[in-house]
Design a protein around this motif. Structure first.
Motif, mmCIF file in Angstrom:
data_model
loop_
_atom_site.group_PDB
_atom_site.id
_atom_site.type_symbol
_atom_site.label_atom_id
_atom_site.label_comp_id
_atom_site.label_asym_id
_atom_site.label_seq_id
_atom_site.Cartn_x
_atom_site.Cartn_y
_atom_site.Cartn_z
ATOM 1 N N CYS A 1 0.858 -1.180 0.000
ATOM 2 C CA CYS A 1 0.000 0.000 0.000
ATOM 3 C C CYS A 1 0.896 1.233 0.000
ATOM 4 O O CYS A 1 2.116 1.120 0.198
ATOM 5 C CB CYS A 1 -0.929 0.018 1.221
ATOM 6 S SG CYS A 1 -0.072 0.119 2.807
ATOM 7 N N LEU B 1 -7.177 4.626 11.733
ATOM 8 C CA LEU B 1 -8.505 4.044 11.896
ATOM 9 C C LEU B 1 -8.509 2.872 12.878
ATOM 10 O O LEU B 1 -9.459 2.693 13.644
ATOM 11 C CB LEU B 1 -9.044 3.599 10.532
ATOM 12 C CG LEU B 1 -9.351 4.746 9.566
ATOM 13 C CD1 LEU B 1 -9.642 4.217 8.167
ATOM 14 C CD2 LEU B 1 -10.515 5.585 10.071
ATOM 15 N N ASN B 2 -7.436 2.090 12.869
ATOM 16 C CA ASN B 2 -7.338 1.010 13.853
ATOM 17 C C ASN B 2 -7.276 1.573 15.273
ATOM 18 O O ASN B 2 -7.887 1.029 16.202
ATOM 19 C CB ASN B 2 -6.106 0.150 13.581
ATOM 20 C CG ASN B 2 -6.261 -0.718 12.343
ATOM 21 O OD1 ASN B 2 -7.376 -0.972 11.890
ATOM 22 N ND2 ASN B 2 -5.153 -1.172 11.792
ATOM 23 N N GLU C 1 -3.245 6.074 7.277
ATOM 24 C CA GLU C 1 -4.682 6.162 7.519
ATOM 25 C C GLU C 1 -5.208 4.882 8.154
ATOM 26 O O GLU C 1 -6.054 4.926 9.054
ATOM 27 C CB GLU C 1 -5.444 6.445 6.221
ATOM 28 C CG GLU C 1 -6.942 6.603 6.450
ATOM 29 C CD GLU C 1 -7.704 6.961 5.190
ATOM 30 O OE1 GLU C 1 -8.171 6.029 4.503
ATOM 31 O OE2 GLU C 1 -7.819 8.170 4.897
ATOM 32 N N ASP C 2 -4.694 3.742 7.725
ATOM 33 C CA ASP C 2 -5.139 2.474 8.292
ATOM 34 C C ASP C 2 -4.781 2.396 9.778
ATOM 35 O O ASP C 2 -5.602 1.940 10.593
ATOM 36 C CB ASP C 2 -4.484 1.319 7.533
ATOM 37 C CG ASP C 2 -5.107 -0.029 7.897
ATOM 38 O OD1 ASP C 2 -6.292 -0.218 7.587
ATOM 39 O OD2 ASP C 2 -4.408 -0.865 8.490
ATOM 40 N N ARG D 1 -15.239 4.403 4.637
ATOM 41 C CA ARG D 1 -14.552 3.766 3.522
ATOM 42 C C ARG D 1 -13.929 2.440 3.955
ATOM 43 O O ARG D 1 -13.920 1.473 3.195
ATOM 44 C CB ARG D 1 -13.492 4.719 2.968
ATOM 45 C CG ARG D 1 -12.772 4.183 1.738
ATOM 46 C CD ARG D 1 -11.992 5.264 1.016
ATOM 47 N NE ARG D 1 -11.042 5.929 1.905
ATOM 48 C CZ ARG D 1 -11.075 7.232 2.198
ATOM 49 N NH1 ARG D 1 -12.021 8.007 1.682
ATOM 50 N NH2 ARG D 1 -10.186 7.759 3.006
ATOM 51 N N LYS D 2 -13.426 2.377 5.165
ATOM 52 C CA LYS D 2 -12.765 1.157 5.638
ATOM 53 C C LYS D 2 -13.746 0.144 6.218
ATOM 54 O O LYS D 2 -13.650 -1.061 5.958
ATOM 55 C CB LYS D 2 -11.704 1.503 6.687
ATOM 56 C CG LYS D 2 -10.970 0.281 7.250
ATOM 57 C CD LYS D 2 -9.869 0.688 8.213
ATOM 58 C CE LYS D 2 -9.220 -0.532 8.875
ATOM 59 N NZ LYS D 2 -8.526 -1.399 7.907
ATOM 60 N N PHE D 3 -14.725 0.625 7.017
ATOM 61 C CA PHE D 3 -15.581 -0.287 7.777
ATOM 62 C C PHE D 3 -17.016 -0.362 7.265
ATOM 63 O O PHE D 3 -17.820 -1.137 7.774
ATOM 64 C CB PHE D 3 -15.591 0.109 9.259
ATOM 65 C CG PHE D 3 -14.230 0.037 9.903
ATOM 66 C CD1 PHE D 3 -13.640 -1.196 10.160
ATOM 67 C CD2 PHE D 3 -13.543 1.180 10.247
ATOM 68 C CE1 PHE D 3 -12.391 -1.281 10.759
ATOM 69 C CE2 PHE D 3 -12.287 1.119 10.847
ATOM 70 C CZ PHE D 3 -11.708 -0.119 11.098
ATOM 71 N N GLU E 1 -1.824 5.475 2.740
ATOM 72 C CA GLU E 1 -2.808 4.433 3.052
ATOM 73 C C GLU E 1 -2.435 3.699 4.339
ATOM 74 O O GLU E 1 -3.307 3.380 5.156
ATOM 75 C CB GLU E 1 -2.908 3.449 1.883
ATOM 76 C CG GLU E 1 -3.574 4.033 0.643
ATOM 77 C CD GLU E 1 -3.423 3.144 -0.576
ATOM 78 O OE1 GLU E 1 -4.153 3.359 -1.559
ATOM 79 O OE2 GLU E 1 -2.557 2.227 -0.566
ATOM 80 N N SER F 1 -13.392 8.610 6.179
ATOM 81 C CA SER F 1 -12.365 7.565 6.150
ATOM 82 C C SER F 1 -12.859 6.293 6.839
ATOM 83 O O SER F 1 -12.605 5.177 6.371
ATOM 84 C CB SER F 1 -11.088 8.069 6.837
ATOM 85 O OG SER F 1 -10.546 9.166 6.148
#
Length: 253
Positions: A190, A201-202, A197-198, A236-238, A194, A233
């Protein structure tokens, strides 16, 4: 520093001799007349740093730099490019190919040596930090796995800063932006943005699950510049908003 080796690549014998005399007291020095010969050496010897002219017959310095930075087992090697081309576009092209430093000819030998020593010392410090180590049992993890683990730790330590980006990571790790981008892309599959951002979010999910913070506080603690950016964001992920996630898990919102 005799344990470190330098590969000098230049079709000008005078430059090769000058740099060899300058560096061989502290480093093992190898030389090649062009990029093609340099690649043969790289495939048979371990090299700590490459100093290469840009304009050479056959595979030139830019081609060599591109090859090194896009070859997984070589991509960690710093590259210093030397060139009589002083125009800004030439420097930019060199950096785009992954060069760590671009030095104009004629150059100051003491400046070149200072760059070499600085890069080697920085890389030695980094490698001591990310060298392979044992996990909980007797299983060894690879240098690449440990690099990603430590990179994630650095991101987590700086996660509240909205300014956290590729530039900041490159400064912390003493790597060029291009080299670090390729390293992350190759190992994590990635982009650096990215990956950051991951991790944000985690961390946000962890804070939501704790139930101690409001959503705008979580957005701030995870480095998002606004609640709307955080929500976008997160969706978009979850696939759902942070509020819906909290309600679904019956957490305080």
């Amino acid at each position: 520093m005799k344990q470190h080796s330098i590969l000098i690549v230049d079709d000008d014998a005078f430059i090769v001799d000058l740099l060899s005399d300058l560096l061989d007291v502290e480093f093992k020095v190898f030389s090649a007349l062009n990029g093609d010969d340099a690649i043969k050496i790289l495939n048979s010897l371990s090299v700590s740093l490459i100093i290469s002219d840009v304009v050479m017959p056959g595979k030139d310095g830019l081609d060599l730099c591109n090859f090194v930075k896009n070859t997984p087992h070589l991509s960690h090697i710093p590259v210093i490019l030397l060139s009589a081309k002083s125009e800004e576009e030439n420097k930019i092209q060199g950096l785009h190919e992954g060069a760590d430093v671009y030095i104009e000819k004629p150059f100051s030998p003491s400046y070149v040596k200072a760059q070499v020593v600085s890069i080697i010392e920085n890389r030695t410090r980094i490698l001591s930090f990310i060298s392979p180590k044992k996990t909980h049992g007797d299983n060894l993890i690879t240098e690449e796995e440990y690099f990603i683990n430590q990179l994630n730790n650095i991101i987590d330590e700086n996660i509240a800063y909205p300014e956290l980006n590729l530039n900041l990571l490159a400064q912390i790790l003493h790597m060029s932006r291009a080299s670090l981008y390729r390293k992350i892309k190759s190992l994590a599959h990635c982009t650096p943005n990215e990956l950051i951002e991951d991790r944000r979010l985690n961390q946000a999910v962890t804070l939501i699950n704790q139930g101690f913070y409001k959503m705008n506080e979580i957005a701030f603690l995870c480095g998002f510049t606004s609640a709307s950016q955080f929500t976008k964001s997160f969706k978009r992920k979850f696939g759902q908003s942070p509020l819906n996630y909290a309600r679904l898990h019956k957490l305080r919102v």
